[in-house]
Enzyme design. Structure first.
Site, PDB file in Angstrom:
ATOM      1  N   LYS A 115      42.145  41.410 -10.254  1.00  0.00           N
ATOM      2  CA  LYS A 115      43.408  40.763 -10.624  1.00  0.00           C
ATOM      3  C   LYS A 115      44.223  40.529  -9.354  1.00  0.00           C
ATOM      4  O   LYS A 115      44.334  41.423  -8.510  1.00  0.00           O
ATOM      5  CB  LYS A 115      44.173  41.658 -11.604  1.00  0.00           C
ATOM      6  CG  LYS A 115      45.456  41.034 -12.154  1.00  0.00           C
ATOM      7  CD  LYS A 115      46.100  41.936 -13.218  1.00  0.00           C
ATOM      8  CE  LYS A 115      47.372  41.318 -13.771  1.00  0.00           C
ATOM      9  NZ  LYS A 115      48.003  42.160 -14.828  1.00  0.00           N
ATOM     10  N   SER A 123      49.457  39.968 -19.207  1.00  0.00           N
ATOM     11  CA  SER A 123      49.368  39.138 -18.028  1.00  0.00           C
ATOM     12  C   SER A 123      47.960  39.043 -17.442  1.00  0.00           C
ATOM     13  O   SER A 123      47.676  38.155 -16.654  1.00  0.00           O
ATOM     14  CB  SER A 123      50.311  39.690 -16.958  1.00  0.00           C
ATOM     15  OG  SER A 123      49.879  40.981 -16.534  1.00  0.00           O
ATOM     16  N   SER A 155      49.667  44.581 -20.900  1.00  0.00           N
ATOM     17  CA  SER A 155      48.976  43.506 -20.165  1.00  0.00           C
ATOM     18  C   SER A 155      47.495  43.741 -19.915  1.00  0.00           C
ATOM     19  O   SER A 155      46.821  42.874 -19.366  1.00  0.00           O
ATOM     20  CB  SER A 155      49.676  43.244 -18.830  1.00  0.00           C
ATOM     21  OG  SER A 155      50.861  42.526 -19.045  1.00  0.00           O
TER      22      SER A 155
END
Length: 497
Positions: free
Chosen positions: A83, A163, A187
């Site tokens: 990420k 997210s 998330s």
């Protein structure tokens, strides 16, 4: 006989690690197969940048170790997606924001370093909601991530969740066997549920936050996203550990979660919070929750009712605490030290700050900075921020009392399945409600996991959530394993990309 590239990309963490160690195929063959899959999947927009050379170099190092008979590590030969919130030395790290475009750290986050030390390689930096603020992966400066899933009979682009939407899309699409995520208020769990994969947010402090771009420091926690509970256990073991560079890091040994996996829940009690039966929750989600209870009963657990009375205040409290911490954390992006600098002609320092932040931050980030600055301002601090912190304490206390009666809690992960991209953009409050089941565990710093349960009438995945006692990732993983074995979730998105 080496497997074909297509077969290799169908393997998860455990199968890749064990296959490389056993000589069924080389780490390089695995890296090449996934690099090719990533290159073919540009339509998903899951990666901000790809790093095929990193994946190959890590693979070659593992193959060289195997030739010498050395230990390959917990993640030996497994290429993963990172990420783009984790600082990676020499590789652009943006938090999906224009304000950090082109920023190349000269240091490595502790979590990513732990993974490289364990033998993993990096396929690239995954797209996300800007500064991890969002529930649909539509706030990224680098464009929406498209879910690999589609509603049956429709070509509408669906949300991969947020997210960590790049992470969930990459794992579900079989272009990465696993990925890192971060979870501030859901998330990891919400995108895992939307994409039909598994993801665990460990106890707050279990994984170091050092080198992770901060959103809300008292809530942010890194965790793994993969296709199975076993794969999450392996990866979490590699990621976790005490870090003196993070003041909130837990000074505790990392348990052997993989070795401790057991789907036998005899003598375990699973709590069902009555307050989670909320208005507006999709009927099919409620049905899957009932099914989840039956699966856990079948695994030997006793199902008990518990009460979490302050649940309805958790989401409003979160949307005060998280933006407050964000407005403080994001003050460092001022155009002076790194990242974007917008310097209008004849501008002074204040003008430069204003121009840089106006240009660099997206709308959702600005919204949260404004909310956060407002609730921390003189005259409102006591009315909002202090009150929210008191609510947070009450939410934690609710869980502590509930865990006096049960070992873990079963709940839905999300109130609905995935929704079409763009459908909630004009309604931020409905978007925030996506996290209604995920936020309480974040406020209390508890380990919580989403496991795929079933698909709805539209063919979209639904997830179930297990919340555990502090430090009891093993209990969460074991309950997740019991669900996984009974759900037998084998659905995967049909390739359109």
């Amino acid at each position: 006989m080496p497997k074909t590239a297509n077969k290799l990309t169908n393997l998860g963490v455990k199968d890749i690690r064990d296959g490389v160690a056993g000589g069924d195929f080389t780490a390089r063959e695995v890296a090449e197969a996934f690099n090719a899959a990533v290159a073919e999947a540009a339509a998903l927009n899951a990666f901000i940048i790809t790093t095929p050379d990193h994946a190959l170099a890590a693979a070659d190092a593992v193959d060289a170790k195997r030739a010498k008979g050395e230990d390959l590590g917990k993640m030996g030969g497994v290429p993963i997606g990172m990420k783009d919130l984790f600082a990676t030395r020499g590789v652009q790290t943006t938090a999906a924001s224009h304000i950090l475009e082109g920023f190349t750290p000269q240091y490595e986050s502790t979590v990513s370093q732990n993974l490289w030390d364990a033998g993993a390689g990096m396929l690239g930096k995954l797209n996300l909601d800007q500064f991890a603020m969002g529930s649909s992966n539509e706030t990224s400066y680098f464009g929406n991530v498209n879910s690999p899933w589609r509603k049956e009979g429709s070509n509408a682009a669906m949300s991969p969740g947020g997210s960590s939407g790049g992470s969930s899309a990459a794992v579900a699409a079989r272009i990465a066997p696993a990925a890192t995520g971060t979870d501030t208020g859901g998330s990891i769990r919400q995108p895992a549920a939307f994409a039909g994969i598994t993801g665990i947010k460990p106890t707050y402090g279990r994984c170091s936050r050092w080198g992770v771009v901060a959103f809300a420091s008292s809530l942010d926690q890194a965790g793994p996203m993969a296709r199975t509970v076993e794969d999450c256990a392996i990866m979490l073991e590699a990621m976790a550990g005490f870090d003196p560079k993070d003041a909130t890091s837990l000074k505790m040994d990392v348990p052997a979660w993989e070795a401790g996996l057991s789907a036998d829940l005899k003598d375990k009690r699973i709590g069902i919070p009555r307050e989670y039966r909320m208005e507006g929750t999709d009927e099919e989600i409620l049905k899957s929750w009932e099914q989840g209870k039956e699966w856990l009963r079948d695994a030997g657990a006793e199902i008990v009712d518990v009460s979490l009375p302050h649940t309805k205040y958790a989401l409003p409290a979160y949307y005060i605490v998280a933006p407050a911490e964000a407005s403080s954390n994001l003050a460092r992006y001022d155009g002076v030290r790194y990242g974007l600098r917008d310097l209008p002609d004849g501008a002074g320092l204040q003008d430069m700050y204003a121009a840089t932040r106006a240009e660099g931050f997206g709308d959702e980030v600005k919204r949260r900075i404004l909310i956060g600055t407002y609730v921390l301002s003189a005259g409102f601090y006591d009315a909002y921020y202090n009150q929210a912190q008191k609510v947070r304490t009450l939410v934690s206390r609710d869980f502590a009392e509930a865990f006096g009666q049960c070992d873990a809690i079963l709940a839905p992960t999300t109130p609905t399945a995935s929704f079409p991209l763009g459908s909630l953009n004009d309604d931020p409050l409905t978007m925030y409600l996506n996290d209604v089941f995920a936020v309480p565990a974040s406020l209390a710093g508890l380990p919580a996991m989403s496991v795929p349960a079933t698909v709805n009438a539209d063919g979209l995945p639904l997830g179930l959530q297990i919340v555990g006692k502090p430090f009891d990732e093993q209990g969460v993983l074991n309950a997740g394993l019991a669900i996984q074995q009974r759900a037998n979730f084998t659905a995967k998105p049909e390739k359109w990309w």
